[in-house]
Scaffold this motif. Structure first.
Motif, PDB file in Angstrom:
ATOM      1  N   ALA A 218      -5.608  -2.470  -6.921  1.00 49.75           N
ATOM      2  CA  ALA A 218      -4.165  -2.488  -6.720  1.00 49.75           C
ATOM      3  C   ALA A 218      -3.755  -1.505  -5.635  1.00 49.75           C
ATOM      4  O   ALA A 218      -2.876  -1.791  -4.807  1.00 49.75           O
ATOM      5  N   ARG A 219      -4.392  -0.348  -5.616  1.00 47.73           N
ATOM      6  CA  ARG A 219      -4.053   0.687  -4.630  1.00 47.73           C
ATOM      7  C   ARG A 219      -4.342   0.183  -3.214  1.00 47.73           C
ATOM      8  O   ARG A 219      -3.511   0.320  -2.312  1.00 47.73           O
ATOM      9  N   ALA A 220      -5.494  -0.422  -3.024  1.00 52.09           N
ATOM     10  CA  ALA A 220      -5.868  -0.905  -1.694  1.00 52.09           C
ATOM     11  C   ALA A 220      -5.056  -2.134  -1.301  1.00 52.09           C
ATOM     12  O   ALA A 220      -4.644  -2.272  -0.144  1.00 52.09           O
ATOM     13  N   THR A 221      -4.795  -3.032  -2.251  1.00 57.18           N
ATOM     14  CA  THR A 221      -4.128  -4.291  -1.929  1.00 57.18           C
ATOM     15  C   THR A 221      -2.660  -4.091  -1.604  1.00 57.18           C
ATOM     16  O   THR A 221      -2.158  -4.594  -0.598  1.00 57.18           O
TER      17      THR A 221
ATOM     18  N   ARG B 187      -5.783   6.157  -0.882  1.00 58.28           N
ATOM     19  CA  ARG B 187      -5.180   7.459  -1.157  1.00 58.28           C
ATOM     20  C   ARG B 187      -4.285   7.382  -2.389  1.00 58.28           C
ATOM     21  O   ARG B 187      -3.628   6.363  -2.624  1.00 58.28           O
ATOM     22  N   PRO B 188      -4.211   8.457  -3.177  1.00 56.48           N
ATOM     23  CA  PRO B 188      -3.329   8.464  -4.348  1.00 56.48           C
ATOM     24  C   PRO B 188      -1.875   8.229  -3.932  1.00 56.48           C
ATOM     25  O   PRO B 188      -1.449   8.628  -2.842  1.00 56.48           O
ATOM     26  N   ILE B 189      -1.120   7.574  -4.797  1.00 56.90           N
ATOM     27  CA  ILE B 189       0.296   7.334  -4.526  1.00 56.90           C
ATOM     28  C   ILE B 189       1.128   8.392  -5.258  1.00 56.90           C
ATOM     29  O   ILE B 189       0.660   9.048  -6.195  1.00 56.90           O
TER      30      ILE B 189
ATOM     31  N   ASP C 270      -1.579  -9.858  -0.641  1.00 60.27           N
ATOM     32  CA  ASP C 270      -2.231 -10.636  -1.699  1.00 60.27           C
ATOM     33  C   ASP C 270      -1.441 -10.451  -2.986  1.00 60.27           C
ATOM     34  O   ASP C 270      -1.978 -10.110  -4.024  1.00 60.27           O
ATOM     35  N   CYS C 271      -0.113 -10.698  -2.910  1.00 61.76           N
ATOM     36  CA  CYS C 271       0.768 -10.299  -4.005  1.00 61.76           C
ATOM     37  C   CYS C 271       0.501 -11.068  -5.288  1.00 61.76           C
ATOM     38  O   CYS C 271       0.633 -10.515  -6.366  1.00 61.76           O
TER      39      CYS C 271
END
Length: 277
Positions: free
Chosen positions: A20-23, A29-31, A61-62
């Motif tokens: 999810a973080r990359a997509t 990186r942390p959000i 890629d939602c």
């Protein structure tokens, strides 16, 4: 996908949330909490307004991400859920179409503050598939169990519900607690035997127990942690929904037992669930 921004941030910043973080965020990186809040506002507005365009514009890629970000993936207590030993856990998915987008939005708005509910775009014309977190079967109550409260909501606003085309369903997921604090592992060979017996039911039996000829049967899910049953027609009637759940648990009780699975034992389980108050 109604969970808190802090729960979402913790998940996305974990190893489990790296996809999810990359997509969505385009990096590993942390959000920050503010990024999490902004994302959750976007998602919730898209769900309630029934407008995915703002979401699509910000995510390559939602749809895959949308499927990935379910409460039972994001929230640890749901991801690791197991009923108490010997008890059954039940999760319900309700597919339903509505007469127009405004009607679907109205229903989504009514449940927007319900905790850990996922709302998808599946279920016929102007669809909602509402999926509810698992509850303990022995504690099922009409006024407290989210899935049954939702069915009551659909009944109260039945004029907004589109005619059922036979391809929307009421899916029931059942797990059983083991003595080690985990779920009893689903035996896929026993599922196969139950499915064979179900395939031999008459049309009259199918409509008695499921209100249709099922487009699906029993499936092992979650790494064999629970069984999903795609047997039942969708409904806006609370008594019918309760009966579906009773039937599903009766079949699960047979599945998790040592009793021989035969046409006779499967029919006995169906009848026991059907007749349970």
């Amino acid at each position: 996908m109604f969970f808190s921004a802090s729960e979402f941030m913790e998940y996305v910043n974990s190893n489990e949330g790296r996809y999810a973080r990359a997509t969505y965020f385009g990096s590993y990186r942390p959000i920050t909490l503010e990024q999490a809040r902004s994302f959750m506002r976007l998602v919730r507005n898209s769900i309630v307004e029934r407008d995915m365009e703002p979401y699509v514009e910000q995510c390559n890629d939602c749809i895959s991400l949308y499927k990935w970000l379910r409460p039972w993936n994001v929230v640890p207590k749901l991801r690791d859920f197991a009923p108490p030993p010997g008890e059954f856990g039940v999760g319900v998915e309700v597919e339903c179409g509505f007469i127009n987008a405004t009607a679907a939005s109205f229903i989504a708005y009514k449940i927007k503050n319900w905790k850990y509910v996922a709302i998808d775009y599946e279920g016929g014309e102007y669809p909602i598939e509402a999926t509810f977190p698992p509850f303990i079967y022995s504690k099922m109550r009409n006024d407290r169990t989210q899935a049954l409260r939702y069915i009551k909501l659909l009944s109260d606003y039945s004029s907004l519900v589109a005619p059922n085309d036979g391809w929307v369903g009421f899916h029931v997921n059942v797990s059983k607690g083991d003595t080690d604090g985990k779920c009893v592992s689903v035996n896929e060979r026993r599922i196969e035997r139950i499915n064979i017996a179900l395939s031999e039911l008459s049309d009259m039996e199918n409509f008695k127990y499921f209100n249709r000829y099922p487009y699906g049967r029993l499936y092992s899910q979650g790494g064999r942690r629970w069984v999903e049953m795609k047997l039942f027609d969708s409904t806006t009637d609370v008594a019918t929904a309760r009966r579906y759940i009773h039937i599903a648990v009766a079949l699960a009780d047979l599945l998790y037992s040592d009793q021989a699975i035969t046409a006779v034992s499967v029919r006995a389980a169906l009848e026991a669930g059907y007749n349970k108050e």
